[in-house]
Motif scaffolding. Structure first.
Motif, PDB file in Angstrom:
ATOM      1  N   GLY A  42      53.651  42.550  41.139  1.00 35.15           N
ATOM      2  CA  GLY A  42      52.420  42.046  40.530  1.00 35.15           C
ATOM      3  C   GLY A  42      51.512  41.324  41.502  1.00 35.15           C
ATOM      4  N   ALA A  43      52.088  40.550  42.427  1.00 35.83           N
ATOM      5  CA  ALA A  43      51.269  39.776  43.366  1.00 35.83           C
ATOM      6  C   ALA A  43      50.445  40.669  44.299  1.00 35.83           C
ATOM      7  CB  ALA A  43      52.158  38.814  44.162  1.00 35.83           C
ATOM      8  N   PRO A  44      51.078  41.612  45.020  1.00 36.66           N
ATOM      9  CA  PRO A  44      50.248  42.456  45.903  1.00 36.66           C
ATOM     10  C   PRO A  44      49.278  43.347  45.137  1.00 36.66           C
ATOM     11  CG  PRO A  44      52.533  43.209  45.897  1.00 36.66           C
ATOM     12  CD  PRO A  44      52.508  41.888  45.210  1.00 36.66           C
ATOM     13  N   MET A  45      49.671  43.797  43.949  1.00 36.26           N
ATOM     14  CA  MET A  45      48.761  44.623  43.145  1.00 36.26           C
ATOM     15  C   MET A  45      47.523  43.816  42.751  1.00 36.26           C
ATOM     16  SD  MET A  45      51.415  46.673  40.653  1.00 36.26           S
ATOM     17  CE  MET A  45      50.088  47.072  39.521  1.00 36.26           C
ATOM     18  N   GLY A  46      47.726  42.588  42.273  1.00 36.50           N
ATOM     19  CA  GLY A  46      46.609  41.744  41.864  1.00 36.50           C
ATOM     20  C   GLY A  46      45.683  41.422  43.023  1.00 36.50           C
ATOM     21  N   GLY A  47      46.271  41.099  44.184  1.00 32.53           N
ATOM     22  CA  GLY A  47      45.450  40.779  45.344  1.00 32.53           C
ATOM     23  C   GLY A  47      44.628  41.957  45.825  1.00 32.53           C
ATOM     24  N   LYS A  48      45.223  43.138  45.844  1.00 30.35           N
ATOM     25  CA  LYS A  48      44.504  44.328  46.306  1.00 30.35           C
ATOM     26  C   LYS A  48      43.354  44.672  45.362  1.00 30.35           C
ATOM     27  CE  LYS A  48      45.388  48.851  48.334  1.00 30.35           C
ATOM     28  NZ  LYS A  48      44.958  48.387  49.678  1.00 30.35           N
ATOM     29  N   LEU A  49      43.606  44.586  44.063  1.00 32.12           N
ATOM     30  CA  LEU A  49      42.545  44.875  43.091  1.00 32.12           C
ATOM     31  C   LEU A  49      41.393  43.882  43.223  1.00 32.12           C
ATOM     32  CD1 LEU A  49      44.689  45.742  39.941  1.00 32.12           C
ATOM     33  CD2 LEU A  49      43.224  47.315  41.225  1.00 32.12           C
ATOM     34  N   ASP A  60      52.113  38.130  35.002  1.00 31.31           N
ATOM     35  CA  ASP A  60      52.260  36.718  35.369  1.00 31.31           C
ATOM     36  C   ASP A  60      52.064  36.511  36.858  1.00 31.31           C
ATOM     37  OD1 ASP A  60      53.184  33.905  34.686  1.00 31.31           O
ATOM     38  OD2 ASP A  60      54.672  34.473  36.177  1.00 31.31           O
ATOM     39  N   ARG A  61      52.711  37.337  37.682  1.00 29.20           N
ATOM     40  CA  ARG A  61      52.583  37.196  39.129  1.00 29.20           C
ATOM     41  C   ARG A  61      51.169  37.548  39.594  1.00 29.20           C
ATOM     42  NH1 ARG A  61      54.509  33.632  39.926  1.00 29.20           N
ATOM     43  NH2 ARG A  61      54.233  33.944  42.154  1.00 29.20           N
ATOM     44  N   ALA A  62      50.562  38.567  38.979  1.00 33.86           N
ATOM     45  CA  ALA A  62      49.190  38.931  39.346  1.00 33.86           C
ATOM     46  C   ALA A  62      48.226  37.807  38.992  1.00 33.86           C
ATOM     47  CB  ALA A  62      48.784  40.225  38.650  1.00 33.86           C
ATOM     48  N   ALA A  63      48.379  37.224  37.801  1.00 33.72           N
ATOM     49  CA  ALA A  63      47.491  36.139  37.372  1.00 33.72           C
ATOM     50  C   ALA A  63      47.597  34.936  38.302  1.00 33.72           C
ATOM     51  CB  ALA A  63      47.827  35.733  35.936  1.00 33.72           C
ATOM     52  N   SER A  64      48.799  34.649  38.775  1.00 34.83           N
ATOM     53  CA  SER A  64      48.992  33.524  39.684  1.00 34.83           C
ATOM     54  C   SER A  64      48.193  33.712  40.978  1.00 34.83           C
ATOM     55  CB  SER A  64      50.484  33.373  40.006  1.00 34.83           C
ATOM     56  OG  SER A  64      50.700  32.336  40.943  1.00 34.83           O
ATOM     57  N   ILE A  65      48.239  34.923  41.530  1.00 38.24           N
ATOM     58  CA  ILE A  65      47.505  35.206  42.760  1.00 38.24           C
ATOM     59  C   ILE A  65      46.003  35.201  42.512  1.00 38.24           C
ATOM     60  CG2 ILE A  65      47.014  37.016  44.454  1.00 38.24           C
ATOM     61  CD1 ILE A  65      49.587  35.392  44.918  1.00 38.24           C
ATOM     62  N   LEU A  66      45.580  35.744  41.393  1.00 33.52           N
ATOM     63  CA  LEU A  66      44.146  35.830  41.092  1.00 33.52           C
ATOM     64  C   LEU A  66      43.526  34.454  40.924  1.00 33.52           C
ATOM     65  CD1 LEU A  66      44.272  38.855  38.633  1.00 33.52           C
ATOM     66  CD2 LEU A  66      43.250  38.843  40.920  1.00 33.52           C
ATOM     67  N   THR A  67      44.230  33.537  40.264  1.00 32.80           N
ATOM     68  CA  THR A  67      43.688  32.186  40.091  1.00 32.80           C
ATOM     69  C   THR A  67      43.626  31.452  41.432  1.00 32.80           C
ATOM     70  OG1 THR A  67      45.911  31.413  39.470  1.00 32.80           O
ATOM     71  CG2 THR A  67      44.396  31.953  37.693  1.00 32.80           C
ATOM     72  N   LYS A  68      44.612  31.698  42.299  1.00 35.35           N
ATOM     73  CA  LYS A  68      44.589  31.096  43.629  1.00 35.35           C
ATOM     74  C   LYS A  68      43.428  31.651  44.447  1.00 35.35           C
ATOM     75  CE  LYS A  68      47.332  30.554  47.846  1.00 35.35           C
ATOM     76  NZ  LYS A  68      48.638  30.824  48.491  1.00 35.35           N
ATOM     77  N   LEU A  69      43.208  32.953  44.361  1.00 29.25           N
ATOM     78  CA  LEU A  69      42.119  33.576  45.104  1.00 29.25           C
ATOM     79  C   LEU A  69      40.767  33.110  44.577  1.00 29.25           C
ATOM     80  CD1 LEU A  69      41.267  35.570  47.278  1.00 29.25           C
ATOM     81  CD2 LEU A  69      41.445  37.401  45.587  1.00 29.25           C
ATOM     82  N   GLN A  71      41.226  38.798  52.029  1.00 30.68           N
ATOM     83  CA  GLN A  71      41.964  37.643  51.506  1.00 30.68           C
ATOM     84  C   GLN A  71      42.820  38.012  50.306  1.00 30.68           C
ATOM     85  OE1 GLN A  71      39.054  34.586  50.795  1.00 30.68           O
ATOM     86  NE2 GLN A  71      39.377  33.635  52.793  1.00 30.68           N
ATOM     87  N   GLY A  72      42.278  38.827  49.407  1.00 31.53           N
ATOM     88  CA  GLY A  72      43.035  39.186  48.221  1.00 31.53           C
ATOM     89  C   GLY A  72      44.309  39.921  48.568  1.00 31.53           C
ATOM     90  N   THR A  73      44.208  40.904  49.447  1.00 34.91           N
ATOM     91  CA  THR A  73      45.381  41.684  49.840  1.00 34.91           C
ATOM     92  C   THR A  73      46.403  40.802  50.538  1.00 34.91           C
ATOM     93  OG1 THR A  73      43.967  43.622  50.108  1.00 34.91           O
ATOM     94  CG2 THR A  73      46.142  43.716  51.109  1.00 34.91           C
ATOM     95  N   TYR A  74      45.942  39.919  51.427  1.00 31.84           N
ATOM     96  CA  TYR A  74      46.856  39.037  52.145  1.00 31.84           C
ATOM     97  C   TYR A  74      47.537  38.042  51.197  1.00 31.84           C
ATOM     98  CZ  TYR A  74      46.168  40.271  57.066  1.00 31.84           C
ATOM     99  OH  TYR A  74      46.191  40.902  58.281  1.00 31.84           O
ATOM    100  N   LEU A  75      46.758  37.439  50.306  1.00 26.53           N
ATOM    101  CA  LEU A  75      47.348  36.483  49.370  1.00 26.53           C
ATOM    102  C   LEU A  75      48.300  37.178  48.402  1.00 26.53           C
ATOM    103  CD1 LEU A  75      44.364  34.093  48.551  1.00 26.53           C
ATOM    104  CD2 LEU A  75      46.291  33.723  50.092  1.00 26.53           C
ATOM    105  N   GLY A  76      48.023  38.446  48.092  1.00 29.56           N
ATOM    106  CA  GLY A  76      48.949  39.205  47.267  1.00 29.56           C
ATOM    107  C   GLY A  76      50.290  39.369  47.939  1.00 29.56           C
ATOM    108  N   VAL A  77      50.283  39.658  49.240  1.00 31.74           N
ATOM    109  CA  VAL A  77      51.533  39.768  49.992  1.00 31.74           C
ATOM    110  C   VAL A  77      52.208  38.399  50.093  1.00 31.74           C
ATOM    111  CG1 VAL A  77      52.512  40.282  52.270  1.00 31.74           C
ATOM    112  CG2 VAL A  77      50.807  41.810  51.266  1.00 31.74           C
TER     113      VAL A  77
END
Length: 402
Positions: A48-55, A99-108, A332-338
């Motif tokens: 979920g994290a890398p997917m959310g960051g890449k999107l 859940d993991r995607a939302a966490s990264i998206l709010t941070k970004l 930034q999104g892709t990196y924070l997703g990783v």
């Protein structure tokens, strides 16, 4: 976004505190099945994290977050519709991905909106989120006093409604500027180049690997302290929930004040050294807690909980800054997703590391704290020389999303 964090975490607090009980008493699963479900959903949720960051690097972040919140709501509602084991795993996995995607998206989002003030913004965000967790947990405890199937179902429904409310609140958020979606002002656009990828950035991947170790404080509170209290120390079992309360109170009271010590990249890196000492202190206190009577054990376990909570807050401050500073602005999104993989992987393997420390006895906890302390010093050295790599780059012209 702070209001979204509060609503989101109230719902998560409602569900997280009763999820195991729901699957046992409502879905009538065995303990082994519940454990397998949690492990499978957690493993799938890692993506979920890398997917959310890449999107978020390709599409407006508010629209991506809105979609993710609605997916989480659907997944929670779907759990109410079946007791089929395979479907329960599938729906839980979808919820974990969200859940993991939302966490990264709010941070970004915080990174793009707050800019240089991102660490302070994240501190407020985390404080609000912890308050939401506490409120949700208290509401869940009150509902569980009823002891009925309907009570469990309403708690899960409340979790789903919190995601719907979060989605509605997201509609009111403005889209922040993004360096990852750019236009050229030249009459002759430059040829497109392949975007920077963290998967070929060895330094960033090594940094993420060290982050996985530093996130182990989460497993200490969820697994380590309760099991150590119950099986190895002379402290009363009722101490475990009180230490969780101590953790939440400390985070709410101290996270924002501590954030001011990591508002620059250099300051955040320097905090890795006191963080190292704090982890070592926590492990040592846990080890000695098994050697004394009830009063001594209680005092040492309280000291250990305070140390690990301090480590949690210091690491959060450091991580918010370094994870962004080490990433190029255009990805930034892709990196924070990783980077989000570190916390996701820890959630899967952290309990195993903690139970291994418990099985080894006091020496295991001493080694546990020492290993994390050494990892702090490794990270301190690892990031040196990379922190100004992107500082001189010229910010590109951003596309308006209005």
């Amino acid at each position: 976004m702070l209001a979204i964090a509060l609503v989101d975490r109230i719902g998560s607090g409602l569900w997280a505190s009763v999820a195991v009980l729901y699957f046992i008493y409502v879905s009538e699963l065995s303990m082994a099945q519940v454990g397998t479900l949690a492990a499978a959903a957690g493993a799938i949720g890692i993506a979920g994290a890398p997917m959310g960051g890449k999107l978020a690097d390709r599409f407006p972040i508010t629209r991506v977050l809105l979609t993710v919140q609605l997916i989480r709501a659907v997944a929670s509602c779907a759990l109410l519709t079946t007791d089929n084991y395979a479907l329960l795993i599938a729906f839980s996995a979808v919820g974990g991905l969200g859940d993991r995607a939302a966490s990264i998206l709010t941070k970004l989002y915080a990174t793009r909106v707050a800019g240089p003030e991102r660490v302070r913004y994240q501190a407020f965000h985390r404080t609000v989120a912890n308050a939401g967790w506490a409120l949700g947990g208290l509401a869940a405890a009150a509902a569980l006093s009823l002891g009925t199937t309907a009570a469990y179902q309403w708690l899960l429904a409340g979790d789903a409604l919190s995601f719907v409310a979060s989605a509605l609140l997201t509609l009111r958020c403005g889209e922040p500027p993004s360096s990852s979606r750019t236009v050229t002002t030249s009459k002759h656009p430059a040829p497109t180049t392949r975007p920077t990828t963290p998967w070929r950035d060895r330094t960033y991947l090594a940094y993420v690997a060290t982050e996985t170790v530093l996130f182990l404080d989460d497993a200490v509170f969820k697994v380590g302290l309760p099991l150590w209290i119950a099986h190895e120390s002379n402290a009363p079992n009722g101490l475990a929930p009180l230490l969780m309360v101590l953790n939440n109170v400390m985070v709410v009271a101290l996270q924002v004040p501590l954030a001011r010590f990591g508002t620059t990249t250099a300051a955040a890196r320097n905090l890795l050294l006191p963080l190292s000492a704090t982890f070592a202190l926590g492990g040592t206190a846990m080890a000695f807690a098994a050697t004394g009577g009830a009063v001594t054990a209680t005092a040492l376990l309280t000291a250990a909980a305070a140390a690990f909570t301090m480590a949690e807050m210091l690491h959060a401050t450091i991580s918010w800054e370094l994870s962004v500073a080490l990433a190029p602005e255009t990805a930034q999104g892709t990196y924070l997703g990783v980077h989000g993989l570190a916390q996701s992987v820890q959630r899967t393997f952290g309990p195993l590391a903690v139970t291994a420390a418990i099985a080894t006895g006091p020496a295991g906890w001493a080694a546990f704290g020492t290993v994390i302390a050494l990892t702090c010093t490794i990270q301190h050295r690892l990031v040196r020389g990379r922190l100004t790599q992107f500082a001189l780059s010229v910010p590109p012209v951003t596309v308006s999303e209005n």
